[in-house]
Design an enzyme around this catalytic site. Structure first.
Site, mmCIF file in Angstrom:
data_model
loop_
_atom_site.group_PDB
_atom_site.id
_atom_site.type_symbol
_atom_site.label_atom_id
_atom_site.label_comp_id
_atom_site.label_asym_id
_atom_site.label_seq_id
_atom_site.Cartn_x
_atom_site.Cartn_y
_atom_site.Cartn_z
ATOM 1 N N ARG A 291 0.829 -1.229 0.000
ATOM 2 C CA ARG A 291 0.000 0.000 0.000
ATOM 3 C C ARG A 291 0.850 1.261 0.000
ATOM 4 O O ARG A 291 0.416 2.321 0.445
ATOM 5 C CB ARG A 291 -0.965 0.018 1.180
ATOM 6 C CG ARG A 291 -1.939 -1.153 1.171
ATOM 7 C CD ARG A 291 -3.093 -0.947 2.110
ATOM 8 N NE ARG A 291 -3.929 -2.119 2.115
ATOM 9 C CZ ARG A 291 -3.721 -3.199 2.888
ATOM 10 N NH1 ARG A 291 -2.703 -3.201 3.726
ATOM 11 N NH2 ARG A 291 -4.508 -4.229 2.822
ATOM 12 N N LYS B 237 3.636 11.921 -10.885
ATOM 13 C CA LYS B 237 2.675 11.113 -11.647
ATOM 14 C C LYS B 237 3.325 9.786 -11.996
ATOM 15 O O LYS B 237 4.448 9.745 -12.505
ATOM 16 C CB LYS B 237 2.282 11.825 -12.946
ATOM 17 C CG LYS B 237 1.294 12.945 -12.753
ATOM 18 C CD LYS B 237 0.813 13.449 -14.101
ATOM 19 C CE LYS B 237 -0.149 14.601 -13.956
ATOM 20 N NZ LYS B 237 -0.523 15.182 -15.268
ATOM 21 N N GLU C 56 9.633 18.681 -25.017
ATOM 22 C CA GLU C 56 9.155 19.126 -23.698
ATOM 23 C C GLU C 56 10.003 20.307 -23.175
ATOM 24 O O GLU C 56 9.511 21.172 -22.468
ATOM 25 C CB GLU C 56 9.182 17.971 -22.682
ATOM 26 C CG GLU C 56 8.228 16.820 -22.981
ATOM 27 C CD GLU C 56 6.762 17.106 -22.613
ATOM 28 O OE1 GLU C 56 6.441 18.234 -22.209
ATOM 29 O OE2 GLU C 56 5.946 16.167 -22.761
ATOM 30 N N LYS D 281 8.963 23.250 -13.928
ATOM 31 C CA LYS D 281 7.960 22.244 -13.577
ATOM 32 C C LYS D 281 7.653 22.311 -12.077
ATOM 33 O O LYS D 281 6.498 22.193 -11.652
ATOM 34 C CB LYS D 281 8.422 20.836 -13.994
ATOM 35 C CG LYS D 281 7.348 19.809 -13.659
ATOM 36 C CD LYS D 281 7.302 18.582 -14.514
ATOM 37 C CE LYS D 281 6.065 17.754 -14.122
ATOM 38 N NZ LYS D 281 5.995 16.460 -14.734
ATOM 39 N N GLU E 19 -3.192 18.488 -10.022
ATOM 40 C CA GLU E 19 -3.743 18.947 -11.300
ATOM 41 C C GLU E 19 -5.210 19.363 -11.212
ATOM 42 O O GLU E 19 -6.051 18.950 -12.011
ATOM 43 C CB GLU E 19 -3.532 17.890 -12.392
ATOM 44 C CG GLU E 19 -3.647 18.501 -13.788
ATOM 45 C CD GLU E 19 -3.176 17.588 -14.906
ATOM 46 O OE1 GLU E 19 -2.198 16.864 -14.728
ATOM 47 O OE2 GLU E 19 -3.814 17.637 -15.968
ATOM 48 N N ARG F 39 -1.692 23.199 -12.872
ATOM 49 C CA ARG F 39 -0.857 22.125 -13.451
ATOM 50 C C ARG F 39 -1.285 21.789 -14.874
ATOM 51 O O ARG F 39 -0.487 21.277 -15.672
ATOM 52 C CB ARG F 39 -0.862 20.877 -12.553
ATOM 53 C CG ARG F 39 0.138 19.827 -13.007
ATOM 54 C CD ARG F 39 0.460 18.787 -11.958
ATOM 55 N NE ARG F 39 1.384 17.801 -12.490
ATOM 56 C CZ ARG F 39 2.001 16.878 -11.776
ATOM 57 N NH1 ARG F 39 1.798 16.810 -10.476
ATOM 58 N NH2 ARG F 39 2.820 16.011 -12.342
ATOM 59 N N ASN G 253 0.128 21.053 -19.957
ATOM 60 C CA ASN G 253 -0.400 20.381 -21.149
ATOM 61 C C ASN G 253 -0.279 21.236 -22.405
ATOM 62 O O ASN G 253 -0.830 20.879 -23.449
ATOM 63 C CB ASN G 253 -1.862 19.974 -20.933
ATOM 64 C CG ASN G 253 -1.977 18.928 -19.848
ATOM 65 O OD1 ASN G 253 -1.095 18.093 -19.693
ATOM 66 N ND2 ASN G 253 -3.045 18.993 -19.069
ATOM 67 N N HIS H 10 -0.144 19.715 -25.796
ATOM 68 C CA HIS H 10 -0.509 18.301 -25.647
ATOM 69 C C HIS H 10 -1.871 17.951 -26.246
ATOM 70 O O HIS H 10 -2.078 16.801 -26.642
ATOM 71 C CB HIS H 10 -0.503 17.884 -24.170
ATOM 72 C CG HIS H 10 0.875 17.640 -23.620
ATOM 73 N ND1 HIS H 10 1.848 18.618 -23.587
ATOM 74 C CD2 HIS H 10 1.462 16.531 -23.090
ATOM 75 C CE1 HIS H 10 2.959 18.107 -23.047
ATOM 76 N NE2 HIS H 10 2.747 16.854 -22.744
ATOM 77 N N HIS I 293 -1.303 15.112 -28.509
ATOM 78 C CA HIS I 293 -1.716 13.732 -28.186
ATOM 79 C C HIS I 293 -2.506 13.113 -29.337
ATOM 80 O O HIS I 293 -2.354 11.922 -29.626
ATOM 81 C CB HIS I 293 -2.605 13.725 -26.930
ATOM 82 C CG HIS I 293 -1.822 13.629 -25.657
ATOM 83 N ND1 HIS I 293 -2.293 14.143 -24.466
ATOM 84 C CD2 HIS I 293 -0.624 13.081 -25.384
ATOM 85 C CE1 HIS I 293 -1.392 13.913 -23.518
ATOM 86 N NE2 HIS I 293 -0.375 13.279 -24.044
ATOM 87 N N HIS J 170 6.621 11.086 -28.219
ATOM 88 C CA HIS J 170 5.801 11.989 -27.412
ATOM 89 C C HIS J 170 6.320 13.441 -27.513
ATOM 90 O O HIS J 170 5.539 14.374 -27.730
ATOM 91 C CB HIS J 170 5.808 11.529 -25.948
ATOM 92 C CG HIS J 170 5.046 12.424 -25.045
ATOM 93 N ND1 HIS J 170 3.664 12.466 -25.020
ATOM 94 C CD2 HIS J 170 5.460 13.355 -24.141
ATOM 95 C CE1 HIS J 170 3.268 13.371 -24.136
ATOM 96 N NE2 HIS J 170 4.333 13.923 -23.587
#
Ligand code: NAD
Ligand code: GLY
Length: 363
Positions: A123, A145, A187, A229, A239, A243, A247, A250, A254, A266
C-alpha cells in the site's frame, strides 16, 4: 557532485532534485545520507540496466545498501499491468519491507512503472527517481505522476507518489540515442514557451544535440526546466488547476501521437502540437503575431516537425477520446506570448476551428 540542487515543496512531500555530472556514482551517498540504509530494489529496463545497473548497485553497496536489480524489456509497449505485476512479484520475492525504496533508474517508462510499483507495494513504500533520458530528467521524474497504459489509452492506470529524491546525471545522456535526445527537446521547448523567454531564446540560439553538447550547459538547462515544472507542481500537485498549463501543446499533440500509431515520439508530437496551437492562437487573435513563427523556427532548429498532414476529421476523432475532455469541451493552453500562457475552455466546435486554423497551415 551535484551542480544544481532544486527544492520541490509539495503538499504531500518536500524533496530535492540533484542535477549534475557523475551522479550515477553518487546514488548511494545521496540515498544513504537522506534515508539511512533501507532495503532497496533497483528497477530498470534491460537497456539501461546493461549501461548503468552495475554502477548504481555498487554505489548503493558502498553506502551499505544491498539492492537487487529487477529488469523488464525496454519500450512503451511494456508499460502495462503484466510487466508491473512481474516487478511487484520480484520486489515481494526480495521481502522488501514497508520502509523499502524502489530506485527507478531509466527513462519515463521506468520512472512511471517503477513509481507505480512503489505506490502499490504494501500500500505504498518509497521511491527514488534516477532519470536517464532527457524527457525523464525535465518532466516525468518530477511531480509524482506514475502510471501504466491500458488497451483503452496511455497512462490510464496510475497514482500520485512524489519521490524522496531525484538524481539526474546528465552524463547518462551521452548514451541516449540521438533520436530520443531530440524527442525530449519537445518538452524542453514547451517549458521555455510556458514560462521563460530567456530559456526559449537560449534553446533557439543553441540547439541541444548529441554532437558534443557541453554537459555543464546541459545541466543548467535541465535544472531550469526542473524549476519551471517545480513552480507549477508545487502550486497544484493534483492537477486541479494551474498544473493543466503543463499540457501546452498536448491537446493537439496527443491526437497527432495517437493518429501516428505512436510512431511519432511523445516529445515530437508535443512540438507539433505547440506549433499548431500557436498558429491557431494567432489566427484567433489570442497571441502576438510573431509567436507562431518564433516557435516554428525553434522547433525546426531541432529537426522536430512543425506541422501535420493528418486530416482534420481523423484528428477530431482522436480528440473526442482525449482523457482531459469534459462534457463542456476542452481545456486548451494558449501561448499568449513566449513565456506566458493562458488556459481557455473551448467547445468541441471551437476546437474544430482551432484544428482547422492550426494544422496543415504552416507556410
Ligand atoms: P523510455 O523510458 O522508453 O526511454 C526511451 C528509450 O531510451 C528506451 O529504449 C530506454 O531504454 C532508452 N534509454 C533511456 N535512458 C537511456 C540512456 N541514458 N542511454 C541509453 N538508452 C537509454 O521513454 P522516455 O522517452 O524516457 O519517456 C516516455 C514515457 O514517459 C512515456 O511512457 C510517457 O507517458 C511518460 N511520461 C510521464 C510523465 C509523468 O509526469 N509521469 C511526463 C511525461 C512523459
Ligand atoms: N507531464 C505533465 C505533468 O506532469 O503534469
Amino acid at each position: 557532485m551535484s551542480a544544481h540542487v532544486v527544492d520541490v515543496p509539495c503538499a504531500s512531500k518536500d524533496y530535492q532534485v540533484h542535477v549534475g555530472r557523475g551522479l550515477v556514482d553518487e546514488v548511494g551517498p545521496i540515498v544513504g545520507s537522506l534515508l539511512g540504509t533501507p532495503e532497496c530494489c533497483i528497477v530498470s529496463d534491460d537497456t539501461v540496466d546493461a549501461l548503468y545497473g552495475d554502477r548504481v548497485q555498487s554505489s548503493l553497496a558502498g553506502a551499505g545498501i544491498e539492492a537487487p536489480r529487477i529488469t523488464f524489456p525496454a519500450g512503451e509497449r511494456n508499460k502495462r499491468l503484466a510487466t508491473l505485476e512481474t516487478i511487484l512479484e520480484r520486489i515481494a520475492s526480495h521481502e522488501m519491507d514497508r520502509k523499502g525504496v524502489v530506485v527507478a533508474v531509466g527513462g519515463g517508462v521506468t520512472g512511471d512503472m517503477g513509481g507505480l510499483a512503489a505506490a502499490l507495494y504494501l500500500r505504498g513504500c518509497r521511491l527514488v527517481q534516477v532519470p536517464t533520458s532527457l524527457l525523464a530528467m525535465v518532466d516525468s521524474s518530477v511531480g509524482g505522476k506514475t502510471a501504466v497504459d491500458l488497451a483503452a489509452g496511455k497512462n490510464l492506470c496510475g497514482a500520485f507518489l512524489q519521490p524522496e529524491v531525484v538524481i539526474a546525471d546528465v552524463e547518462t545522456l551521452s548514451t541516449l540515442p540521438a533520436s530520443q535526445l531530440t524527442d525530449g527537446c519537445g518538452e524542453v521547448i514547451k517549458h521555455g514557451v510556458l514560462a521563460d523567454e530567456v530559456l526559449f531564446e537560449r534553446l533557439a540560439a543553441s540547439p541541444i544535440n548529441s554532437a558534443g553538447h557541453d554537459l555543464d550547459e546541459l545541466a543548467d538547462v535541465v535544472a531550469r526546466n526542473v524549476e519551471i515544472k517545480r513552480d507549477v507542481v508545487a502550486a497544484d500537485e493534483r492537477e486541479q488547476g494551474v498544473r493543466q498549463m503543463l499540457n501546452l501543446g498536448h491537446t493537439i499533440g496527443h491526437a497527432i501521437e495517437a493518429a501516428s500509431g505512436f510512431v511519432l515520439g511523445h516529445g515530437a508530437s508535443v512540438a507539433v502540437g505547440l506549433c499548431c496551437i500557436a498558429r491557431a492562437s494567432a489566427a484567433e487573435g489570442w497571441c502576438a503575431a510573431d509567436v507562431p513563427g518564433r516557435i516554428e523556427a525553434c522547433v525546426a532548429a531541432y529537426g522536430l516537425p512543425t506541422d501535420t498532414d493528418i486530416d482534420h476529421d481523423t484528428l477530431m476523432g482522436y480528440l473526442a477520446h482525449d482523457k482531459k475532455r469534459s462534457a463542456a469541451g476542452y481545456s486548451v493552453v494558449i501561448p499568449r506570448r513566449i513565456g506566458e500562457v493562458e488556459l481557455r475552455r473551448v467547445s468541441p466546435e471551437a476546437m474544430r476551428s482551432l484544428v482547422d486554423a492550426g494544422c496543415g497551415t504552416s507556410r
